[in-house]
Write a protein that holds these residues in place. Structure first.
Motif, PDB file in Angstrom:
ATOM      1  N   GLU A   1     -61.803 -39.559  66.220  1.00 47.82           N
ATOM      2  CA  GLU A   1     -62.014 -40.024  64.798  1.00 47.82           C
ATOM      3  C   GLU A   1     -61.798 -38.393  64.061  1.00 47.82           C
ATOM      4  N   ARG A   2     -61.983 -37.315  64.819  1.00 45.97           N
ATOM      5  CA  ARG A   2     -61.728 -36.059  64.552  1.00 45.97           C
ATOM      6  C   ARG A   2     -60.227 -35.805  64.003  1.00 45.97           C
ATOM      7  N   ALA A   3     -60.120 -35.095  62.735  1.00 48.62           N
ATOM      8  CA  ALA A   3     -58.722 -34.879  62.175  1.00 48.62           C
ATOM      9  C   ALA A   3     -58.290 -33.392  62.231  1.00 48.62           C
ATOM     10  N   GLY A   4     -57.235 -33.058  62.385  1.00 48.53           N
ATOM     11  CA  GLY A   4     -56.806 -31.677  61.840  1.00 48.53           C
ATOM     12  C   GLY A   4     -57.243 -30.770  62.913  1.00 48.53           C
TER      13      GLY A   4
END
Ligand SMILES: Nc1ncnc2c1ncn2[C@@H]1O[C@H](COP(=O)(O)OP(=O)(O)OP(=O)(O)O)[C@@H](O)[C@H]1O
Ligand SMILES: O=C(O)[C@H](O)[C@@H](O)[C@H](O)[C@H](O)CO
Length: 178
Positions: free
Chosen positions: A115-118
């Motif tokens: 779910e972690r972005a960037g």
């Protein structure tokens, strides 16, 4: 006294250590920011770093700890520090370097990473991180914190543990390493 929040990618080192450092007023280093570009490129391609890739990076982190020590300050760092030999390098930075291992079930970490972005680190490297991880030995100064609770709770536990360790040494966070 210097505190390194360790654990695999996605265990919450950056989230917890940064907030704990802010709460305690301690200088903070994000170890990811010390990686040479080649290391970031390699991980971004989904290739795990080797000991040789990590050694100069770990030495630069030990140097950062050494600089804080020379200033008479305590410090906090977020760094995977997966193997004992890596922690041995970090321990060369100052006489008292302690580790806080953020530990939890790999599937919980995988879910958070997905779910972690960037972020450059692909979830696919988690298995290699887990395989490389050597938990703290009984002779290594430090503590283990579970990662299931919400971040605020872990930060609270971390701040309490750091304060207790500093107080035992007659130091206080507000004044650095007294
Ligand atoms: N206790 C928690 N509860 C829920 N989500 C969390 C918790 N701790 C961290 N997270 C989330 O999990 C993800 C991974 O956390 P974070 O980036 O802090 O891990 P990290 O160990 O620093 O990873 P890396 O080593 O890859 O930089 C982030 O999206 C973060 O918001
Ligand atoms: O030793 C390592 O493999 C690295 O330090 C990784 O752990 C990453 O830098 C970090 O976890 C990704 O964000």
């Amino acid at each position: 006294m210097h505190f390194v929040f360790m654990g695999v990618s996605g265990s919450g080192k950056s989230t917890v250590a940064l907030r704990a450092a802010e709460r305690l007023g301690l200088p903070f280093a994000e170890a990811d920011a010390f990686h040479p570009e080649a290391n970031i490129a390699k991980m971004s391609r989904g290739v795990a770093l080797t000991d040789d890739d990590r050694l100069p990076w770990l030495r630069s982190l030990a140097a950062w700890i050494g600089e804080r020590e020379a200033q008479g300050a305590s410090s906090m760092m977020a760094c995977s520090a997966l193997k004992r030999s890596y922690r041995d390098v970090l321990r060369t930075g100052a006489p008292d370097v302690r580790f806080v291992h953020l530990d939890g079930p790999v599937e919980l970490i995988r879910a958070r990473l997905s779910e972690r972005a960037g972020h450059f680190m692909p979830t696919g490297l988690l298995d290699s991180q887990q395989a490389t991880l050597e938990p703290l030995g009984p002779d290594e100064k430090g503590a283990v914190l579970g990662i299931a609770p919400p971040p605020e709770e872990i930060v609270e536990a971390a701040v309490a543990a750091v304060r207790a360790a500093l107080a035992e040494n007659g130091e206080s966070a507000a004044h650095g390493a007294g």
